[in-house]
Scaffold this motif. Structure first.
Motif, PDB file in Angstrom:
ATOM      1  N   UNK A  21     -46.329 -45.482-108.350  1.00 41.43           N
ATOM      2  CA  UNK A  21     -46.870 -44.557-107.362  1.00 41.43           C
ATOM      3  C   UNK A  21     -47.167 -43.230-108.041  1.00 41.43           C
ATOM      4  N   UNK A  22     -48.300 -42.624-107.661  1.00 46.13           N
ATOM      5  CA  UNK A  22     -48.683 -41.293-108.127  1.00 46.13           C
ATOM      6  C   UNK A  22     -49.408 -40.609-106.983  1.00 46.13           C
ATOM      7  N   UNK A  23     -49.688 -39.327-107.115  1.00 41.52           N
ATOM      8  CA  UNK A  23     -50.429 -38.635-106.053  1.00 41.52           C
ATOM      9  C   UNK A  23     -51.738 -38.106-106.594  1.00 41.52           C
ATOM     10  N   UNK A  26     -52.454 -34.739-103.224  1.00 43.45           N
ATOM     11  CA  UNK A  26     -51.401 -34.855-102.221  1.00 43.45           C
ATOM     12  C   UNK A  26     -51.306 -36.208-101.553  1.00 43.45           C
ATOM     13  N   UNK A  27     -52.260 -37.090-101.811  1.00 46.43           N
ATOM     14  CA  UNK A  27     -52.252 -38.417-101.199  1.00 46.43           C
ATOM     15  C   UNK A  27     -51.565 -39.399-102.142  1.00 46.43           C
ATOM     16  N   UNK A  28     -50.613 -40.153-101.618  1.00 52.69           N
ATOM     17  CA  UNK A  28     -49.883 -41.119-102.420  1.00 52.69           C
ATOM     18  C   UNK A  28     -50.743 -42.349-102.675  1.00 52.69           C
ATOM     19  N   UNK A  29     -50.856 -42.718-103.965  1.00 54.94           N
ATOM     20  CA  UNK A  29     -51.646 -43.879-104.371  1.00 54.94           C
ATOM     21  C   UNK A  29     -50.813 -44.739-105.301  1.00 54.94           C
ATOM     22  N   UNK A  74     -56.873 -32.129-113.202  1.00 55.73           N
ATOM     23  CA  UNK A  74     -55.597 -31.476-113.463  1.00 55.73           C
ATOM     24  C   UNK A  74     -54.516 -32.541-113.296  1.00 55.73           C
ATOM     25  N   UNK A  75     -53.758 -32.783-114.362  1.00 57.33           N
ATOM     26  CA  UNK A  75     -52.711 -33.811-114.343  1.00 57.33           C
ATOM     27  C   UNK A  75     -51.388 -33.140-114.677  1.00 57.33           C
ATOM     28  N   UNK A  76     -50.475 -33.207-113.727  1.00 57.32           N
ATOM     29  CA  UNK A  76     -49.156 -32.575-113.891  1.00 57.32           C
ATOM     30  C   UNK A  76     -49.288 -31.114-114.319  1.00 57.32           C
ATOM     31  N   UNK A  93     -48.896 -36.223-110.883  1.00 52.33           N
ATOM     32  CA  UNK A  93     -49.563 -35.421-109.855  1.00 52.33           C
ATOM     33  C   UNK A  93     -50.966 -35.125-110.383  1.00 52.33           C
ATOM     34  N   UNK A  94     -51.968 -35.738-109.768  1.00 56.69           N
ATOM     35  CA  UNK A  94     -53.356 -35.614-110.188  1.00 56.69           C
ATOM     36  C   UNK A  94     -54.109 -34.808-109.132  1.00 56.69           C
ATOM     37  N   UNK A  95     -54.935 -33.853-109.593  1.00 55.33           N
ATOM     38  CA  UNK A  95     -55.676 -33.007-108.656  1.00 55.33           C
ATOM     39  C   UNK A  95     -57.139 -32.906-109.066  1.00 55.33           C
ATOM     40  N   UNK A  96     -58.027 -32.900-108.072  1.00 55.27           N
ATOM     41  CA  UNK A  96     -59.443 -32.675-108.316  1.00 55.27           C
ATOM     42  C   UNK A  96     -59.614 -31.291-108.908  1.00 55.27           C
ATOM     43  N   UNK A  97     -60.392 -31.205-109.968  1.00 56.10           N
ATOM     44  CA  UNK A  97     -60.553 -29.945-110.697  1.00 56.10           C
ATOM     45  C   UNK A  97     -61.856 -29.253-110.309  1.00 56.10           C
ATOM     46  N   UNK A  98     -61.849 -27.931-110.396  1.00 48.25           N
ATOM     47  CA  UNK A  98     -63.037 -27.125-110.127  1.00 48.25           C
ATOM     48  C   UNK A  98     -63.514 -26.535-111.442  1.00 48.25           C
TER      49      UNK A  98
END
Length: 108
Positions: A21-23, A26-29, A74-76, A93-98
């Protein structure tokens, strides 16, 4: 329809490992440990990895071999991680980057 990438042009055939599991934003995948983060995201129908700063255009997997910057996220907390060649680990924790900043898209 299965959208999981099972063979990578550089990394070769992907072996199915442990389901983790990772996010993402904020969504768990879930994905398989060791597969490229981008492969796990594609399997979860997440196609946008970043937005360009100038034109605010979405970008995702393009070259899939770590040469371009279309798949950076953005990863962790670390910006500009090429998700097409970075192995997935449990709890990431993975985030869409700008753009190429360290700010997630939602903070812009």
């Amino acid at each position: 329809m299965n959208t999981r990438i099972t063979e990578h042009p550089i990394l070769g055939e992907q072996q199915t490992g442990t389901l983790v599991t990772f996010t993402c934003d904020g969504k768990e995948l879930q994905g398989y440990e060791g597969e490229p983060i981008a492969a796990a995201l594609k399997a979860a129908d997440v196609m946008v990895h970043r937005y360009t700063k100038k034109d605010h255009k979405p970008r995702g997997i393009f070259c899939a071999i770590g040469r371009c910057t279309d798949c950076v996220m953005i990863v962790d907390g670390q910006p500009n991680v090429r998700t097409c060649v970075t192995p997935l680990k449990a709890g990431m924790k993975v985030q869409t980057q700008y753009g190429v900043s360290d700010k997630p898209f939602e903070e812009q």
